[in-house]
Design a protein around this motif. Structure first.
Motif, short mmCIF file in Angstrom:
data_model
loop_
_atom_site.label_atom_id
_atom_site.label_comp_id
_atom_site.label_asym_id
_atom_site.label_seq_id
_atom_site.Cartn_x
_atom_site.Cartn_y
_atom_site.Cartn_z
N PHE A 196 6.23 -1.41 19.81
CA PHE A 196 4.87 -1.50 19.28
C PHE A 196 4.47 -0.17 18.65
N TRP A 197 4.73 0.92 19.34
CA TRP A 197 4.46 2.27 18.80
C TRP A 197 5.11 2.44 17.44
N ASN A 198 6.39 2.08 17.34
CA ASN A 198 7.11 2.25 16.08
C ASN A 198 6.55 1.38 14.97
N SER A 199 6.13 0.18 15.30
CA SER A 199 5.59 -0.72 14.27
C SER A 199 4.25 -0.20 13.73
N VAL A 200 3.41 0.35 14.61
CA VAL A 200 2.12 0.89 14.16
C VAL A 200 2.34 2.11 13.27
N LEU A 201 3.26 2.99 13.66
CA LEU A 201 3.54 4.16 12.83
C LEU A 201 4.17 3.77 11.50
N ALA A 202 5.01 2.75 11.50
CA ALA A 202 5.64 2.31 10.25
C ALA A 202 4.59 1.83 9.26
N LEU A 203 3.63 1.05 9.74
CA LEU A 203 2.62 0.49 8.85
C LEU A 203 1.60 1.51 8.39
N ASN A 204 1.21 2.42 9.27
CA ASN A 204 0.10 3.32 8.98
C ASN A 204 0.48 4.72 8.54
N LEU A 205 1.70 5.16 8.84
CA LEU A 205 2.10 6.52 8.49
C LEU A 205 3.35 6.56 7.61
N THR A 206 4.43 5.92 8.04
CA THR A 206 5.65 5.95 7.25
C THR A 206 5.42 5.32 5.88
N SER A 207 4.57 4.30 5.83
CA SER A 207 4.26 3.66 4.55
C SER A 207 3.62 4.65 3.57
N VAL A 208 2.81 5.56 4.09
CA VAL A 208 2.17 6.56 3.23
C VAL A 208 3.21 7.56 2.74
N PHE A 209 4.14 7.92 3.61
CA PHE A 209 5.25 8.79 3.19
C PHE A 209 6.04 8.14 2.05
N TYR A 210 6.41 6.86 2.20
CA TYR A 210 7.12 6.17 1.14
C TYR A 210 6.31 6.18 -0.16
N SER A 211 5.02 5.91 -0.03
CA SER A 211 4.16 5.85 -1.22
C SER A 211 4.12 7.20 -1.93
N LEU A 212 3.86 8.26 -1.17
CA LEU A 212 3.79 9.59 -1.78
C LEU A 212 5.13 9.99 -2.40
N LYS A 213 6.22 9.69 -1.70
CA LYS A 213 7.55 10.06 -2.19
C LYS A 213 7.81 9.50 -3.57
N HIS A 214 7.37 8.27 -3.82
CA HIS A 214 7.65 7.63 -5.11
C HIS A 214 6.51 7.77 -6.11
N GLU A 215 5.28 7.87 -5.62
CA GLU A 215 4.14 8.00 -6.54
C GLU A 215 4.08 9.37 -7.19
N ILE A 216 4.32 10.41 -6.42
CA ILE A 216 4.14 11.78 -6.95
C ILE A 216 5.03 12.04 -8.18
N PRO A 217 6.34 11.75 -8.14
CA PRO A 217 7.14 12.00 -9.34
C PRO A 217 6.66 11.20 -10.55
N ALA A 218 6.22 9.96 -10.32
CA ALA A 218 5.74 9.14 -11.44
C ALA A 218 4.45 9.69 -12.02
N ILE A 219 3.58 10.21 -11.16
CA ILE A 219 2.33 10.80 -11.63
C ILE A 219 2.60 12.11 -12.36
N VAL A 220 3.52 12.91 -11.84
CA VAL A 220 3.91 14.15 -12.53
C VAL A 220 4.42 13.83 -13.94
N ALA A 221 5.27 12.83 -14.04
CA ALA A 221 5.83 12.44 -15.33
C ALA A 221 4.78 11.91 -16.30
N SER A 222 3.65 11.45 -15.75
CA SER A 222 2.56 10.92 -16.58
C SER A 222 1.52 11.98 -16.92
N GLY A 223 1.76 13.22 -16.51
CA GLY A 223 0.85 14.30 -16.84
C GLY A 223 -0.11 14.71 -15.75
#
Length: 254
Positions: A108-135
């Motif tokens: 249960f602990w792992n599932s809550v962290l996956a949804l609420n924290l690790t998901s944000v890590f994944y998002s930032l990891k992929h969003e930041i390079p795309a935003i940098v490339a867009s200016g």
């Protein structure tokens, strides 16, 4: 309504209801192209249809934010279909159930962290390079008041949201020189479908929670949406790396 988000391509995770949906509608009304990433296809497509019926531009991309490949795909769709990415509201998440640490199951602990924290890590990891490339652009992560205070009955969720605050601050420092801003929202009680369901199931507990709220009320979804739109717009260029309370003074006396 202003057009301060005009020509921006913005991702919203968890955008099929509540704060995510309210922001998606707000962003589209201000001229943004909105990509909604969530698991619920029916609600996602319904939200997109409602936005387009109001003259906005939106696209639903089925996305489980706990799976990195699906988050990466969401960002890829934004870039390939609309030419870039300029902002994101990483709002996907879910609540905890009451329980002491000593009784908590590790899965249960792992599932809550996956949804609420690790998901944000994944998002930032992929969003930041795309935003940098867009200016450049701006990212807002929804952390909640439990990202800055503890709660003995909501252990995993509070730990995850504290992690979102730290992750947001570190990401802001990492990307600041590349014209990407990252902030965390410290949201209090908000009048969402989830909150309304809680009040119907347990009115006494809901009243107790409202009694802790100095304003005596929950925020409206549109109040959160308006503030998020300001943070993602070019009107807030020096707000970066902050945990910003929009909680009706709930954490002011803590």
């Amino acid at each position: 309504m202003s057009n301060r988000l005009e020509s921006k391509v913005i991702i919203v995770t968890g955008g099929t209801s509540g704060m995510g949906s309210a922001f998606a509608r707000r962003a589209a009304s201000e001229g943004a192209t909105v990509l909604i990433g969530a698991r619920d296809k029916q609600r996602g497509e319904t939200t997109v249809a409602e936005i387009t019926a109001e003259g906005g531009t939106a696209l639903f991309v089925p996305t489980d934010v706990t799976v990195e490949e699906e988050v990466a795909n969401l960002v890829d769709v934004a870039v390939k279909e609309f030419g870039g990415l300029h902002g994101a509201f990483n709002n996907a998440g879910g609540g905890d159930v009451p329980g002491a640490i000593r009784n908590m199951d590790a899965s249960f602990w792992n599932s809550v962290l996956a949804l609420n924290l690790t998901s944000v890590f994944y998002s930032l990891k992929h969003e930041i390079p795309a935003i940098v490339a867009s200016g450049g652009g701006s990212i807002v992560n929804n952390a909640s008041v439990l990202g800055v205070v503890g709660d003995p009955g909501v252990v995993a969720y509070s730990a995850a949201k504290h992690g979102v605050v730290g992750l947001s601050r570190s990401a802001a420092l990492d990307a600041a020189k590349e014209n990407v801003r990252v902030n965390a929202l410290v949201t209090g009680l908000v009048d969402t479908p989830l909150w309304r369901g809680h009040t119907e199931r347990d009115p006494e507990a809901a009243r107790a929670m409202l009694n802790l709220q100095p304003t005596g009320r929950a925020a409206d979804e549109d109040e959160i949406a308006a503030f998020t739109a300001f943070l993602i717009s070019d009107e807030s260029p020096f707000i970066n790396g902050a945990a910003l309370a929009i909680d009706g003074a709930l954490t002011s006396g803590v």
